[in-house]
Design a protein around this motif. Structure first.
Motif, PDB file in Angstrom:
ATOM      1  N   ALA A 144      -9.476   0.729   7.451  1.00 18.37           N
ATOM      2  CA  ALA A 144      -8.257   1.295   8.121  1.00 18.37           C
ATOM      3  C   ALA A 144      -6.900   0.202   8.008  1.00 18.37           C
ATOM      4  O   ALA A 144      -5.673   0.776   8.338  1.00 18.37           O
ATOM      5  CB  ALA A 144      -8.267   0.632   9.610  1.00 18.37           C
ATOM      6  N   ILE A 145      -6.853   0.129   6.820  1.00 17.36           N
ATOM      7  CA  ILE A 145      -6.058  -0.267   5.455  1.00 17.36           C
ATOM      8  C   ILE A 145      -4.999   0.000   6.171  1.00 17.36           C
ATOM      9  O   ILE A 145      -3.554  -0.135   6.207  1.00 17.36           O
ATOM     10  CB  ILE A 145      -5.983  -0.806   4.647  1.00 17.36           C
ATOM     11  CG1 ILE A 145      -5.229  -2.531   4.794  1.00 17.36           C
ATOM     12  CG2 ILE A 145      -6.187  -0.078   3.435  1.00 17.36           C
ATOM     13  CD1 ILE A 145      -5.080  -3.254   4.451  1.00 17.36           C
ATOM     14  N   SER A 146      -4.793   1.308   6.235  1.00 14.03           N
ATOM     15  CA  SER A 146      -2.791   2.449   6.301  1.00 14.03           C
ATOM     16  C   SER A 146      -2.852   2.549   7.753  1.00 14.03           C
ATOM     17  O   SER A 146      -1.478   2.320   7.486  1.00 14.03           O
ATOM     18  CB  SER A 146      -3.284   4.218   6.148  1.00 14.03           C
ATOM     19  OG  SER A 146      -4.682   4.338   7.216  1.00 14.03           O
ATOM     20  N   ASP A 147      -3.667   1.832   8.627  1.00 16.66           N
ATOM     21  CA  ASP A 147      -3.012   1.398  10.273  1.00 16.66           C
ATOM     22  C   ASP A 147      -1.894   0.454   9.950  1.00 16.66           C
ATOM     23  O   ASP A 147      -1.271  -0.416  10.575  1.00 16.66           O
ATOM     24  CB  ASP A 147      -4.213   1.728  11.564  1.00 16.66           C
ATOM     25  CG  ASP A 147      -4.676   2.671  10.685  1.00 16.66           C
ATOM     26  OD1 ASP A 147      -3.941   3.950  11.501  1.00 16.66           O
ATOM     27  OD2 ASP A 147      -5.594   3.288  11.030  1.00 16.66           O
ATOM     28  N   VAL A 148      -2.449  -0.553   8.768  1.00 17.67           N
ATOM     29  CA  VAL A 148      -1.805  -1.995   8.725  1.00 17.67           C
ATOM     30  C   VAL A 148      -0.267  -1.160   8.138  1.00 17.67           C
ATOM     31  O   VAL A 148       0.090  -1.931   9.015  1.00 17.67           O
ATOM     32  CB  VAL A 148      -2.564  -2.688   8.153  1.00 17.67           C
ATOM     33  CG1 VAL A 148      -1.834  -4.037   7.251  1.00 17.67           C
ATOM     34  CG2 VAL A 148      -3.550  -3.956   8.591  1.00 17.67           C
ATOM     35  N   GLY A 149      -0.724  -0.153   7.282  1.00 11.42           N
ATOM     36  CA  GLY A 149       1.098  -0.579   6.753  1.00 11.42           C
ATOM     37  C   GLY A 149       1.674   0.643   7.998  1.00 11.42           C
ATOM     38  O   GLY A 149       2.610   0.383   7.976  1.00 11.42           O
ATOM     39  N   CYS A 150       0.786   1.268   8.755  1.00 12.15           N
ATOM     40  CA  CYS A 150       2.180   2.385   9.674  1.00 12.15           C
ATOM     41  C   CYS A 150       2.063   1.443  11.177  1.00 12.15           C
ATOM     42  O   CYS A 150       3.653   1.624  11.570  1.00 12.15           O
ATOM     43  CB  CYS A 150       0.351   2.948  10.428  1.00 12.15           C
ATOM     44  SG  CYS A 150       0.331   4.266   9.471  1.00 12.15           S
ATOM     45  N   GLY A 151       1.291   0.734  11.295  1.00  4.95           N
ATOM     46  CA  GLY A 151       1.947  -0.391  12.263  1.00  4.95           C
ATOM     47  C   GLY A 151       2.645  -1.260  11.837  1.00  4.95           C
ATOM     48  O   GLY A 151       4.051  -1.925  12.235  1.00  4.95           O
ATOM     49  N   ALA A 195      12.219  -8.296   4.811  1.00  4.28           N
ATOM     50  CA  ALA A 195      11.079  -8.513   3.386  1.00  4.28           C
ATOM     51  C   ALA A 195       9.974  -8.203   3.775  1.00  4.28           C
ATOM     52  O   ALA A 195       9.074  -8.571   2.868  1.00  4.28           O
ATOM     53  CB  ALA A 195      12.066  -9.632   3.275  1.00  4.28           C
ATOM     54  N   LEU A 196       9.542  -9.384   4.511  1.00  3.31           N
ATOM     55  CA  LEU A 196       7.428  -9.617   4.916  1.00  3.31           C
ATOM     56  C   LEU A 196       7.207  -8.463   5.307  1.00  3.31           C
ATOM     57  O   LEU A 196       6.533  -7.927   4.729  1.00  3.31           O
ATOM     58  CB  LEU A 196       7.624 -10.602   6.273  1.00  3.31           C
ATOM     59  CG  LEU A 196       6.174 -10.145   6.156  1.00  3.31           C
ATOM     60  CD1 LEU A 196       5.354 -11.040   5.057  1.00  3.31           C
ATOM     61  CD2 LEU A 196       5.728 -11.595   7.625  1.00  3.31           C
ATOM     62  N   ALA A 197       7.784  -7.843   6.317  1.00  3.88           N
ATOM     63  CA  ALA A 197       7.362  -6.264   6.161  1.00  3.88           C
ATOM     64  C   ALA A 197       7.334  -5.244   5.451  1.00  3.88           C
ATOM     65  O   ALA A 197       6.328  -4.932   4.694  1.00  3.88           O
ATOM     66  CB  ALA A 197       8.128  -5.382   7.770  1.00  3.88           C
ATOM     67  N   ASP A 198       8.247  -5.134   4.014  1.00  2.90           N
ATOM     68  CA  ASP A 198       7.817  -4.897   3.483  1.00  2.90           C
ATOM     69  C   ASP A 198       7.362  -4.617   2.186  1.00  2.90           C
ATOM     70  O   ASP A 198       6.118  -3.857   1.683  1.00  2.90           O
ATOM     71  CB  ASP A 198       9.753  -4.305   2.623  1.00  2.90           C
ATOM     72  CG  ASP A 198      10.620  -3.970   3.563  1.00  2.90           C
ATOM     73  OD1 ASP A 198      10.536  -3.310   3.591  1.00  2.90           O
ATOM     74  OD2 ASP A 198      11.511  -4.063   2.922  1.00  2.90           O
ATOM     75  N   GLU A 199       6.962  -6.451   2.090  1.00  6.27           N
ATOM     76  CA  GLU A 199       5.801  -6.715   1.642  1.00  6.27           C
ATOM     77  C   GLU A 199       4.550  -6.092   1.128  1.00  6.27           C
ATOM     78  O   GLU A 199       3.728  -5.983   0.615  1.00  6.27           O
ATOM     79  CB  GLU A 199       5.670  -8.182   1.313  1.00  6.27           C
ATOM     80  CG  GLU A 199       5.271  -8.817   0.704  1.00  6.27           C
ATOM     81  CD  GLU A 199       5.136 -10.508   0.604  1.00  6.27           C
ATOM     82  OE1 GLU A 199       3.995 -11.008   0.680  1.00  6.27           O
ATOM     83  OE2 GLU A 199       5.742 -11.359   1.471  1.00  6.27           O
ATOM     84  N   ILE A 200       3.760  -6.251   3.148  1.00  6.76           N
ATOM     85  CA  ILE A 200       3.539  -6.141   3.704  1.00  6.76           C
ATOM     86  C   ILE A 200       3.173  -4.472   3.612  1.00  6.76           C
ATOM     87  O   ILE A 200       1.516  -3.991   3.012  1.00  6.76           O
ATOM     88  CB  ILE A 200       2.983  -6.159   5.311  1.00  6.76           C
ATOM     89  CG1 ILE A 200       3.126  -8.276   5.766  1.00  6.76           C
ATOM     90  CG2 ILE A 200       1.551  -5.302   6.103  1.00  6.76           C
ATOM     91  CD1 ILE A 200       2.873  -8.109   6.873  1.00  6.76           C
ATOM     92  N   PHE A 201       3.707  -3.906   3.400  1.00  6.19           N
ATOM     93  CA  PHE A 201       3.911  -2.221   3.562  1.00  6.19           C
ATOM     94  C   PHE A 201       3.217  -2.036   1.773  1.00  6.19           C
ATOM     95  O   PHE A 201       2.154  -1.193   1.641  1.00  6.19           O
ATOM     96  CB  PHE A 201       4.736  -1.271   3.745  1.00  6.19           C
ATOM     97  CG  PHE A 201       4.927  -0.408   3.817  1.00  6.19           C
ATOM     98  CD1 PHE A 201       4.392   0.755   4.585  1.00  6.19           C
ATOM     99  CD2 PHE A 201       5.698   0.395   2.408  1.00  6.19           C
ATOM    100  CE1 PHE A 201       3.944   2.141   4.668  1.00  6.19           C
ATOM    101  CE2 PHE A 201       5.164   1.738   2.702  1.00  6.19           C
ATOM    102  CZ  PHE A 201       4.618   3.025   3.059  1.00  6.19           C
ATOM    103  N   ALA A 202       3.918  -2.447   0.599  1.00  4.18           N
ATOM    104  CA  ALA A 202       4.206  -2.479  -0.027  1.00  4.18           C
ATOM    105  C   ALA A 202       1.724  -2.654  -0.898  1.00  4.18           C
ATOM    106  O   ALA A 202       2.249  -2.365  -1.773  1.00  4.18           O
ATOM    107  CB  ALA A 202       4.944  -3.794  -1.295  1.00  4.18           C
ATOM    108  N   GLY A 203       2.223  -4.097   0.047  1.00  3.05           N
ATOM    109  CA  GLY A 203       0.232  -4.163  -0.207  1.00  3.05           C
ATOM    110  C   GLY A 203      -0.206  -2.957  -0.184  1.00  3.05           C
ATOM    111  O   GLY A 203      -1.486  -3.028  -1.093  1.00  3.05           O
ATOM    112  N   VAL A 204      -0.566  -2.276   1.180  1.00  2.00           N
ATOM    113  CA  VAL A 204      -1.233  -1.183   1.474  1.00  2.00           C
ATOM    114  C   VAL A 204      -0.637  -0.413   0.302  1.00  2.00           C
ATOM    115  O   VAL A 204      -1.783   0.325   0.289  1.00  2.00           O
ATOM    116  CB  VAL A 204      -0.872  -1.102   3.497  1.00  2.00           C
ATOM    117  CG1 VAL A 204      -1.329  -0.058   3.849  1.00  2.00           C
ATOM    118  CG2 VAL A 204      -0.871  -2.358   4.309  1.00  2.00           C
ATOM    119  N   ALA A 205       0.074   0.196   0.971  1.00  2.00           N
ATOM    120  CA  ALA A 205       0.662   1.304  -0.652  1.00  2.00           C
ATOM    121  C   ALA A 205       0.109   0.673  -1.774  1.00  2.00           C
ATOM    122  O   ALA A 205      -0.767   1.541  -2.392  1.00  2.00           O
ATOM    123  CB  ALA A 205       2.383   1.357  -0.493  1.00  2.00           C
ATOM    124  N   ALA A 206       0.026  -0.228  -2.646  1.00  2.00           N
ATOM    125  CA  ALA A 206      -0.812  -0.375  -3.562  1.00  2.00           C
ATOM    126  C   ALA A 206      -1.833  -0.215  -3.781  1.00  2.00           C
ATOM    127  O   ALA A 206      -2.763   0.536  -4.927  1.00  2.00           O
ATOM    128  CB  ALA A 206      -0.412  -1.500  -4.307  1.00  2.00           C
TER     129      ALA A 206
END
Length: 209
Positions: A144-151, A195-206
């Motif tokens: 469900a890691i995509s939902d972390v990115g969505c959230g 910046a933190l949200a972008d970092e988390i999203f980038a980590g998920v997208a990667a």
């Protein structure tokens, strides 16, 4: 009107109407709650999984915090509507005489402070929610890691939206020192947590590359 009691279609319809509330602040709070719920879902899907047995206590604690944040953000939808009412009334006050102008200015200043207080709270809750998404991303189930990115992008959007509802009110304040303190607080949250949200999203997208 109890905006939270509306179904999705009703809420969107009243948001699109000429009604003064809900507005940007209430919408931001709702989006923040939705974002937190997505992170919370990752926690729910992690509970009881043997693969994640070593983090079950941590997930339970994270979910308890997420439950609280969801409730608080939903409550801020209604709070934002209530906080805007004095400002809405103040705009309609008479200003034909010097006395009326002075009284209107006094009431407006108080109403602007009230109207900016809730968006600041929404921002604070969104920052907490972004922190929780980082934890859910690190400890939650990978399925469900995509939902972390969505959230987290929902919470980031809610943070940015709420900030605009701070700035539109502080811009009109006569007390520039007070306005400056609110603006500085809002900018600190934006600088750190977008910046933190972008970092988390980038980590998920990667993970999907």
């Amino acid at each position: 009107m109890d905006h939270i009691a509306l179904n999705c279609t009703e809420f969107v319809d009243v948001l699109a109407s000429k009604e003064p509330t809900p507005g940007g602040g209430g919408a931001a709070a709702l989006v923040g709650a939705v974002g937190m719920a997505l992170g919370n879902m990752v926690g729910s899907l992690t509970l009881g999984k043997k693969k994640y047995a070593d983090v079950q206590d941590e997930i339970i604690a994270l979910k308890a915090k997420a439950d609280t944040l969801q409730t608080e953000l939903l409550a801020l939808v209604a709070a934002d509507a209530l906080a805007f009412e004095p400002l809405s009334r103040a705009y309609g006050l008479p200003s034909g005489t010097d006395e009326e102008k002075a009284e209107k200015a006094r009431i407006m200043e108080d109403a602007l402070r009230t109207a900016s207080a809730v968006p600041i709270q929404i921002m604070e809750k969104c920052c907490e929610a972004i922190d929780l998404h980082r934890a859910f991303g690190e400890k939650g189930t990978a399925i469900a890691i995509s939902d972390v990115g969505c959230g987290v992008v929902c919470c980031k959007a809610a943070l940015q939206a709420a900030s605009l509802n701070v700035f539109i009110n502080t811009k009109s304040m006569k007390d520039r020192e007070y306005a400056g303190r609110l603006n500085d607080n809002a900018h600190r949250m934006l600088d750190t947590y977008t910046a933190l949200a972008d970092e988390i999203f980038a980590g998920v997208a990667a993970r999907f590359r």
